[in-house]
Design a protein around this motif. Structure first.
Motif, mmCIF file in Angstrom:
data_model
loop_
_atom_site.group_PDB
_atom_site.id
_atom_site.type_symbol
_atom_site.label_atom_id
_atom_site.label_comp_id
_atom_site.label_asym_id
_atom_site.label_seq_id
_atom_site.Cartn_x
_atom_site.Cartn_y
_atom_site.Cartn_z
ATOM 1 N N MET A 148 0.852 -1.194 0.000
ATOM 2 C CA MET A 148 0.000 0.000 0.000
ATOM 3 C C MET A 148 0.886 1.242 0.000
ATOM 4 S SD MET A 148 -3.148 0.867 2.591
ATOM 5 C CE MET A 148 -4.133 -0.515 2.056
ATOM 6 N N GLY A 149 1.702 1.374 1.057
ATOM 7 C CA GLY A 149 2.612 2.531 1.120
ATOM 8 C C GLY A 149 1.847 3.818 1.386
ATOM 9 N N GLN A 150 2.560 4.799 1.866
ATOM 10 C CA GLN A 150 1.923 6.037 2.327
ATOM 11 C C GLN A 150 1.320 6.840 1.171
ATOM 12 O OE1 GLN A 150 4.622 8.635 4.308
ATOM 13 N NE2 GLN A 150 3.081 10.218 4.655
ATOM 14 N N ALA A 151 1.935 6.739 -0.035
ATOM 15 C CA ALA A 151 1.463 7.602 -1.134
ATOM 16 C C ALA A 151 0.349 6.931 -1.936
ATOM 17 C CB ALA A 151 2.638 7.915 -2.051
ATOM 18 N N ALA A 152 -0.172 5.814 -1.425
ATOM 19 C CA ALA A 152 -1.165 5.042 -2.207
ATOM 20 C C ALA A 152 -2.313 5.923 -2.675
ATOM 21 C CB ALA A 152 -1.705 3.909 -1.343
#
Ligand code: BV8
Length: 228
Positions: A129-133
């Motif tokens: 997912m990651g923060q910038a998803a």
């Protein structure tokens, strides 16, 4: 009257033999992280990258493991049991579904789901997912969080769960330490409403004294024995 309504509560212990770490064991998931640093809304607001890192690692791991005989026995029971049956899991893995369980509730959310804080949409999310998803619904970046219930947040489907616990004739708790509420309180409600209660766990849990019967050992052995 025979036993016709069953509620089963599972925790991390039912997935341990599939290779997923539990929370409070020596090699526990929290290892290296403090719960409040990765499992609260405040943690997410303070350090979303760390929280995403924690869940992305678990989501990646999920792709490498399989259901074990405990999940498979519970799925057989779900298919064959003629009475009411509800499997309430605290786990966020998808091993119960992959084994075939249908009458299932994830009260603490699901690792394979995302939730957009910009548009409130929830959706399947299998990979990193990651923060910038970017939200697949509204395309907003950086506002997607894991669809997981953190400490201080209301678990999902509590009314449905509490109704089933009040109505059941048999309450079975499998692979949970009894450390987290409201799940840890279900056995008391079941007892108050006249249910028979059984615990299956590697070692007696914090609430073992509340169970009519407590069987200790690995879920992959004891659960198929109980289901048969
Ligand atoms: C809420 C997210 C209110 C997903 C998790 C003081 C007193 C009482 C309560 C509280 C309190 N202070 C705060 C609270 C409330 C708090 C709470 O209970 N805190 C605890 C720590 C005291 N609860 C909450 O905040 C809950 N929400 O109360 O909301 C509210 C009301 C109105 C409006 C708004 C809010 C939310 C709780 C959910 C938190 N999220 N996880 C994730 O990251 O995975 S909790 C986390 O713990 C997991 O979900 C996990 O499922 C859960 C329970 O852990 P277990 O599954 O039991 O795992 P554990 O490692 O502990 O144990 C494994 C067991 O398996 C062991 O016993 C082991 O022996 C056994 N085992 C191992 N191997 C095997 C085995 N058994 C069989 N076979 C094997 N092979």
């Amino acid at each position: 009257m025979g036993i016709c309504n069953i509620v089963i509560l599972t925790g991390a212990g039912v997935s341990a033999e599939s290779g997923l770490a539990t929370f409070r064991g020596p090699d526990g998931l929290w290892e290296g992280h403090r719960v409040e640093d990765v499992c609260t809304p405040e943690a997410y607001l303070r350090d979303p990258a760390l929280v995403h890192q924690f869940y992305d690692a678990r989501r990646r791991k999920l792709g490498t493991v399989q259901p074990n005989p405990a999940h498979e026995a519970l799925a057989r029971l779900d298919i064959e049991w003629p009475g009411e049956l509800l499997l309430v899991t605290q786990n966020v893995d998808d091993l119960h579904e992959r084994a075939g369980s249908k009458r299932l509730v994830h009260m603490h959310g699901e690792l394979v789901k995302g939730w957009c804080l910009a548009c409130d949409e929830r959706f399947e999310w299998a990979g990193v997912m990651g923060q910038a998803a970017r939200c697949p619904a509204c395309a907003t970046e950086g506002q997607v969080r894991p669809d997981i219930v953190w400490f201080g947040e209301m678990p999902y489907e509590m009314e449905r769960i509490e109704e089933a616990v009040r109505q059941c004739d048999l309450f079975v708790s499998i692979g949970t330490s009894g450390a987290v509420y409201p799940a840890a309180g279900f056995v008391q409600t079941a007892r108050d409403c006249g249910a028979t209660t059984l615990e299956v766990n590697l070692e007696p849990s914090l609430g073992s004294y509340l169970f009519d019967e407590s069987r200790t050992g690995p879920a992959s052995v004891l659960v198929p024995q109980w289901v048969e």
